[in-house]
Design an enzyme around this catalytic site. Structure first.
Site, PDB file in Angstrom:
ATOM      1  N   GLU A   9       8.428  -5.198  -5.289  1.00 34.25           N
ATOM      2  CA  GLU A   9       7.126  -4.991  -5.916  1.00 34.25           C
ATOM      3  C   GLU A   9       7.186  -4.143  -7.177  1.00 34.25           C
ATOM      4  O   GLU A   9       6.439  -4.362  -8.114  1.00 34.25           O
ATOM      5  CB  GLU A   9       6.156  -4.359  -4.904  1.00 34.25           C
ATOM      6  CG  GLU A   9       5.745  -5.347  -3.817  1.00 34.25           C
ATOM      7  CD  GLU A   9       4.822  -4.726  -2.795  1.00 34.25           C
ATOM      8  OE1 GLU A   9       3.916  -3.977  -3.194  1.00 34.25           O
ATOM      9  OE2 GLU A   9       5.007  -4.982  -1.588  1.00 34.25           O
ATOM     10  N   ASP A  82       6.864  -5.104   0.420  1.00 37.83           N
ATOM     11  CA  ASP A  82       6.722  -4.129   1.507  1.00 37.83           C
ATOM     12  C   ASP A  82       6.384  -4.796   2.846  1.00 37.83           C
ATOM     13  O   ASP A  82       5.821  -5.874   2.888  1.00 37.83           O
ATOM     14  CB  ASP A  82       5.610  -3.125   1.170  1.00 37.83           C
ATOM     15  CG  ASP A  82       5.946  -2.332  -0.080  1.00 37.83           C
ATOM     16  OD1 ASP A  82       7.130  -2.292  -0.444  1.00 37.83           O
ATOM     17  OD2 ASP A  82       5.010  -1.764  -0.679  1.00 37.83           O
ATOM     18  N   GLU A  86      -0.378  -6.187   2.867  1.00 35.06           N
ATOM     19  CA  GLU A  86      -0.412  -6.555   1.453  1.00 35.06           C
ATOM     20  C   GLU A  86       0.942  -7.080   1.001  1.00 35.06           C
ATOM     21  O   GLU A  86       1.024  -8.028   0.228  1.00 35.06           O
ATOM     22  CB  GLU A  86      -0.832  -5.351   0.598  1.00 35.06           C
ATOM     23  CG  GLU A  86      -2.236  -4.819   0.890  1.00 35.06           C
ATOM     24  CD  GLU A  86      -3.361  -5.808   0.580  1.00 35.06           C
ATOM     25  OE1 GLU A  86      -3.209  -6.647  -0.327  1.00 35.06           O
ATOM     26  OE2 GLU A  86      -4.399  -5.751   1.279  1.00 35.06           O
TER      27      GLU A  86
END
Length: 775
Positions: A9, A82, A86
């Site tokens: 990310e 992660d 999300e």
DNA sequence: CAGTGAGCGAGCTTCCGCTTGACTT
């Protein structure tokens, strides 16, 4: 051709991971989410089972096209976002947006960035967890439905460009309700009695002992009765109790606790803390700063252990595993800690050093021993009364983690007790030196600071580490909430003192109630809150998020279907939206204050297009009726508490206070504050000095003359060649003005020495620099 | 730069969570 493409990310994470993996691995970042619901409309097809309409936002197009190119060249794609809701959704969106095929795409997760963790993750790859993705979609869609259906109601019924949402509206509610609690708070006064005694030990040495009666005494009368008794009383020690206790260090920082401590200890705002932490993270000095985990990796624990043993010795070492208390925590990352605990200090600017120091100390202290304390309580009986004096002393028998780090609190410290007591024994007789009764007052709950609001939101499970700072700034941007200081006030209190058998009474004054950087609701915040609480009490409920989070968890574990959940929610939510839009009256916070004594017309306050205002007379469509008069409320005036007198005073402006040089002097308040208008020129009143409602002609003339004197000195130089070019004296020193644009005179240049050509040269240079930014 | 507040209507505004720069003074 690359063998392996790993997508994470954040780019900083990508850089560190790349170091661990060999040449066969290329690591890139998605920069968070790469797709989102379309913003042009609702972005959800309600009729087709809430089908989301996903698009790639403009600022993500570049990332996506770069990733697409790399995917084509890669043999295997590893999605390493992660391990939370999300993160799983990001991995899925990557599959969709990059057209990844199942055969050569793998999902991996790791909790710490070490070679071991990453190679392990690669060994244990899996596929996308679609239940978790669905839970995220439900969360996303519910938030969109709430935000995009509630906000337009506010535009229509309250004021344009307002907003409402699951998180921000509850944050505002907390502040509004706290303020009302404070407004309605009734102070109760009471007395506390304390004494200074003399006591002799075996060797006739004299010591002083401070003690206090624990109970509050309600009235002055009762205090006087007690003091009268004390005149003839004897005071005897009846009990001495020693109790050991211990203090445990706080867990390592999460986003929320870091924001709180940085606010209390360093005075940083929530967003300042995050900006500085981001820089430290990008420089590889701390771990990721948006986390709700208090966990430290084994590597980190090992490094901390070395530091504690080396610096303080093994006696101070106590390795602990902390568990999060927060139910909503998703724990995708470690706690916030130094990347290299062995490094006690870092290079960087002052703020970065301070924040790092805080993080370092907290991390190290979290793995140190408890502090051991021995608390002694001495009970003193009064021969002719049931009350008892207590004296307490505290000694630190072992400092433990306190050697390094003391957590601060929002609460006021108890200034009594603490410290060492003199040598005492039971049955010792005490001689009172002075006995003092001080009047005290109960205090209202404190207003929230940015950081204490974050703490409260986290406790309620509302918002996430990545949204605390943005939420705080949104509710301020919308004008719902203002962060400001408030001056205190003087308060009288009674002091009764018994010395040498005489009772003496004094009335003293203390200055109390000064606050700094607290969150206050503004009028519009209160109106919006009341409207939402009235028509959408379920969403404004403090438990709303916690309740739906349970459902999201059920979706994540495969027990529930996400569209069913959303459907149930929407079927009861949307009808309320429709009825509120059609049935509810516009809500402008109207409040009737009374009648104008001059005209007998009603005086009301309400929210107007440009903010809160007062109005005399009703709106009527008849032509023969006089139009109502309007006046804006002043900054800080509260629609809920403004009085008729205060409102009427607003209409006394503009005020003609006389003449000067044959021209009228008009005093009024404009957008930039109170001013005097004279000869069609404006002169600002001095903040905190002049009051527009009472200023007299002498002071007004003084202000005008002062300003004219200043203006005279304003022009340093003008030029015949070009009347529009001048060198002026400004607030920040001399500057050149040319065709309404301003240019700074270079430092260490005497402005008087500049010629016309010099000025033109300076202007051209600045313009050139603007056109072609370096880099 | 130095108040404005009728009513009409066009066209705009808005959510939460995941991530960085790109901006200006």
């Amino acid at each position: 051709m690359i063998d392996n493409l790993v997508i994470v990310e954040s780019p900083a994470k990508a850089r560190t991971i790349e170091k661990f993996l060999g040449k066969e691995f290329q690591v890139k970042s998605s920069m968070g989410h790469i797709r989102d619901l379309s913003k042009k409309d609702l972005g959800i097809d309600i009729k087709s089972r809430y089908k989301p309409k996903y698009i790639i936002p403009d600022d993500k197009k570049k990332v996506v096209s770069e990733l697409k190119k790399l995917v084509k060249e890669a043999k295997t794609v590893w999605l390493a976002s992660d391990e939370d809701r999300e993160g799983e959704a990001i991995a899925w969106h990557l599959c969709e947006a990059l057209n990844l095929n199942k055969e050569n795409t793998r999902r991996i997760v790791f909790h710490e960035i070490t070679r071991n963790a990453i190679t392990n993750a690669i060994k244990n790859h899996r596929g996308i967890d679609y239940n978790l993705v669905d839970a995220q979609q439900a969360r996303r869609i519910l938030d969109r439905l709430v935000g995009f259906e509630l906000s337009p109601i506010l535009w229509k019924k309250v004021k344009p460009a307002l907003s409402a949402g699951r998180v921000q509206s509850v944050a505002v509610r907390l502040i509004v309700e706290r303020e009302r609690e404070i407004l309605n708070f009734k102070y109760i006064s009471y007395f506390k009695i304390s004494a200074i005694f003399k006591v002799k030990d075996k060797n006739n040495r004299i010591y002083e002992l401070k003690a206090e009666i624990q109970d509050k005494i309600e009235s002055e009368k009762e205090v006087l009765e007690l003091l009268e008794k004390f005149k003839i009383a004897t005071f005897t020690i009846t009990d001495i109790t020693k109790k050991p206790s211990r203090k445990t260090p706080s867990p390592p920082f999460t986003t929320s606790t870091l924001q709180q401590e940085a606010s209390r200890k360093l005075g940083f705002s929530v967003s300042q803390t995050m900006t500085i932490a981001q820089r430290l993270y990008e420089a590889g000095k701390i771990t990721y700063m948006r986390t709700d985990s208090v966990n430290l990796s084994d590597t980190a624990l090992h490094a901390v252990k070395e530091v504690v043993s080396r610096e303080y010795g093994d006696k101070y070492l106590n390795i602990r595993k902390y568990k999060t208390k927060s139910k909503s925590a998703q724990e995708a990352h470690e706690a916030i800690r130094p990347a290299y605990p062995a490094k006690q200090t870092i290079s960087g600017n002052n703020a970065e050093k301070k924040l790092y120091d805080l993080i370092w100390k907290r991390t190290i202290a979290s793995q140190m021993s408890d502090a051991l304390i021995e608390k002694t309580t001495v009970t003193i009986d009064i021969s002719n009364a049931n009350e008892k004096f207590l004296a307490t002393g505290e000694i630190l028998t072992f400092d433990g983690f306190l050697k390094l780090y003391i957590e601060s609190t929002d609460d006021e410290v108890d200034e009594n007790s603490k410290g060492l007591l003199p040598p005492l024994s039971v049955n010792d007789l005490l001689i009172p030196v002075t006995i003092t009764a001080t009047e005290k007052f109960t205090s209202h709950p404190p207003r929230y600071t940015e950081a204490s609001l974050v703490k409260k939101l986290e406790e309620l499970g509302i918002g996430r580490p990545s949204t605390y700072a943005p939420t705080i700034s949104t509710i301020q941007q919308r004008g719902y909430v203002i962060k400001q200081d408030k001056a205190g006030y003087e308060r009288k209190y009674i002091l009764l003192e018994l010395t040498d058998n005489n009772i003496n009474k004094e009335v003293n004054t203390e200055y109390v109630g000064t606050v700094k950087a607290k969150l206050f609701p503004d009028n519009i915040g209160m109106i919006v809150n009341d409207f939402l609480v009235r028509y959408f009490s379920d969403i404004l409920n403090y438990n709303f998020t916690a309740t739906i989070e349970e459902e999201f968890d059920e979706i994540a574990s495969g027990k529930k279907n996400w569209t069913d959940m959303i459907d149930r929610f929407y079927k009861q939510f949307h009808p309320k939206v429709v009825t509120t839009l059609t049935k509810s009256e516009p809500s402008k916070g109207d409040r009737h204050l009374g009648e104008d004594p001059e005209t007998g017309k009603p005086v009301i306050v309400k929210m107007g297009r440009y903010g809160a205002m007062a109005q005399i007379g009703e709106n009527t469509s008849k032509d023969n009726e006089e139009k109502p008069r309007f006046a804006s409320l002043r900054k800080g005036q509260n629609m809920e508490s403004i009085t008729l007198e205060e409102a009427l005073q607003l209409f006394s402006l503009p005020r003609n206070i006389g003449q000067f040089d044959g021209k009228d002097l008009i005093v009024s308040i404009g957008r930039f504050g109170p001013y005097i208008k004279h000869d069609s020129k404006f002169y600002s009143l001095k903040k905190g000095v002049d009051d527009p409602y009472s200023i007299d002609i002498e002071r007004a003339v003084e202000i005008i003359k002062e300003k004219q004197e200043k203006d005279k000195n304003k022009i340093i130089k003008s030029f015949k060649e070009e009347p529009e070019l001048m060198i002026l004296n400004g607030r920040w020193g001399p500057y050149i003005t040319y065709k309404k644009k301003n240019f700074r005179v270079p430092k260490k240049t005497d402005p008087n020495s500049l010629s016309y050509e010099d000025c033109i040269k300076i202007i051209k240079e600045v313009e050139e620099r603007k056109k072609s930014p370096e880099k």
